[in-house]
Design a protein around this motif. Structure first.
Motif, short mmCIF file in Angstrom:
data_model
loop_
_atom_site.label_atom_id
_atom_site.label_comp_id
_atom_site.label_asym_id
_atom_site.label_seq_id
_atom_site.Cartn_x
_atom_site.Cartn_y
_atom_site.Cartn_z
N ASN A 126 -2.51 -2.59 -6.89
CA ASN A 126 -3.14 -1.72 -5.91
C ASN A 126 -3.18 -0.27 -6.40
OD1 ASN A 126 -0.27 -2.16 -5.45
ND2 ASN A 126 -0.44 -0.66 -3.86
N THR A 127 -4.19 0.48 -6.01
CA THR A 127 -4.39 1.84 -6.52
C THR A 127 -3.27 2.83 -6.13
OG1 THR A 127 -5.87 2.29 -4.64
CG2 THR A 127 -6.89 1.64 -6.73
N PRO A 128 -2.67 2.75 -4.94
CA PRO A 128 -1.58 3.69 -4.65
C PRO A 128 -0.39 3.53 -5.61
CG PRO A 128 -2.43 2.78 -2.61
CD PRO A 128 -3.06 1.99 -3.73
N MET A 129 0.00 2.30 -5.91
CA MET A 129 1.12 2.10 -6.82
C MET A 129 0.78 2.58 -8.23
SD MET A 129 4.23 1.16 -7.29
CE MET A 129 4.69 0.23 -5.82
N ASN A 130 -0.44 2.31 -8.66
CA ASN A 130 -0.87 2.77 -9.98
C ASN A 130 -0.85 4.30 -10.04
OD1 ASN A 130 -2.15 2.27 -12.68
ND2 ASN A 130 -3.79 3.43 -11.75
N THR A 131 -1.33 4.95 -8.98
CA THR A 131 -1.36 6.40 -8.94
C THR A 131 0.03 6.99 -8.93
OG1 THR A 131 -3.46 6.36 -7.76
CG2 THR A 131 -2.21 8.40 -7.65
N LEU A 132 0.94 6.37 -8.19
CA LEU A 132 2.32 6.84 -8.17
C LEU A 132 2.92 6.81 -9.57
CD1 LEU A 132 4.66 7.81 -6.38
CD2 LEU A 132 5.34 5.41 -6.11
N PHE A 133 2.62 5.76 -10.33
CA PHE A 133 3.09 5.66 -11.70
C PHE A 133 2.51 6.78 -12.57
CE2 PHE A 133 1.95 3.91 -15.96
CZ PHE A 133 3.19 4.07 -16.54
N ILE A 134 1.19 6.99 -12.49
CA ILE A 134 0.54 8.04 -13.28
C ILE A 134 1.12 9.41 -12.92
CG2 ILE A 134 -1.63 9.21 -13.78
CD1 ILE A 134 -1.45 6.41 -15.00
N CYS A 135 1.38 9.63 -11.64
CA CYS A 135 1.89 10.92 -11.19
C CYS A 135 3.34 11.16 -11.59
CB CYS A 135 1.75 11.04 -9.67
SG CYS A 135 0.05 11.25 -9.12
N SER A 136 4.05 10.11 -11.94
CA SER A 136 5.44 10.28 -12.38
C SER A 136 5.51 10.82 -13.81
CB SER A 136 6.19 8.96 -12.29
OG SER A 136 5.77 8.05 -13.31
N LEU A 137 4.44 10.67 -14.57
CA LEU A 137 4.47 11.05 -15.98
C LEU A 137 4.73 12.54 -16.21
CD1 LEU A 137 1.53 8.82 -17.33
CD2 LEU A 137 3.99 8.33 -17.34
N PRO A 138 4.12 13.45 -15.44
CA PRO A 138 4.45 14.87 -15.65
C PRO A 138 5.93 15.18 -15.41
CG PRO A 138 2.43 14.67 -14.39
CD PRO A 138 3.02 13.29 -14.47
#
Length: 230
Positions: A126-138
């Protein structure tokens, strides 16, 4: 009036995503990530409120996907754009690969709206979980800058997450119809383990949470299939 409450919450998701995008374009990726969290909270509650008030509608479903496209499609693409721009490979064109995440998020949301198999759970990440992962990178970059600065790793992350978005992997939904342990055991286990990981590792725990989410989903649905065969 009650039919407008869920849509108002969905619009709050969209508004939060728009603010996050503004911060992301300014390069303030950590603040953008916090607005992603706000969007995720609104996204969680709009469906719950719609079910509680029994006011689910086709417009509400479409509005939810449009809001998600901004908060969980465009925003992670902008974040990856900036990460690639700051990576170790100097190229003015490389950062635009980050928007492949936006494209595959759109494909995933379109697939969800038209896939009758996804009424209770998901097919693909799902897109929210994927986005949460991407946002953790910074945030992870603050502690491990040499890892996140690798353009090869960032491109690999982009490719893998895009694959997961449109994959045929069955993923359980985190939305609750009730709070009983019997019906929601796998969700409670996931949330408890995730809370422990986040308590110890903070944002660095998110990649492990993502792996845990996928692994538990595979085990859960494999077990469910096996029980049905018996």
């Amino acid at each position: 009036m009650k039919k407008h409450f869920p849509n108002a919450i969905t619009c709050a998701n969209l508004f939060s995503g728009c603010i996050g995008i503004v911060f992301a374009f300014k390069g303030n990726l950590e603040t953008a990530a916090y607005f992603v969290i706000f969007s995720g909270i609104f996204d969680f509650f709009d469906g719950m409120v719609a079910r509680l008030l029994n006011v689910k509608s086709a417009i509400g479903k479409d509005l939810d996907s449009l809001a998600d496209m901004v908060s969980f499609g465009f925003l992670p693409g902008v974040i990856m754009f900036h990460l690639l721009k700051a990576s170790d490979y100097s190229s003015e064109y490389l950062p635009y690969l980050g928007f492949i995440i936006t494209i595959f998020s759109a494909l995933r949301l379109a697939k969800f709206n038209n896939d009758t198999r996804q009424t209770e759970d998901f097919i693909g990440l799902n897109t929210p979980m994927n986005t949460l992962f991407i946002c953790s990178l910074p945030f992870i970059a603050n502690d491990y800058p040499q890892v996140i600065a690798s353009s090869i790793l960032l491109i690999a992350i982009t490719a893998i997450t895009c694959f997961l978005l449109v994959s045929e992997i069955k993923i359980f939904s985190l939305k609750f119809s009730d709070l009983s342990w019997a019906k929601n055991k796998i969700k409670f286990i996931f949330l408890i383990l995730s809370a422990i990981l986040i308590a110890f590792l903070k944002f660095a725990a998110i990649p492990f949470v993502l792996v845990l989410y996928i692994a538990l989903s595979v085990l859960h649905f494999r077990g469910t299939t096996a029980n049905h065969k018996i």
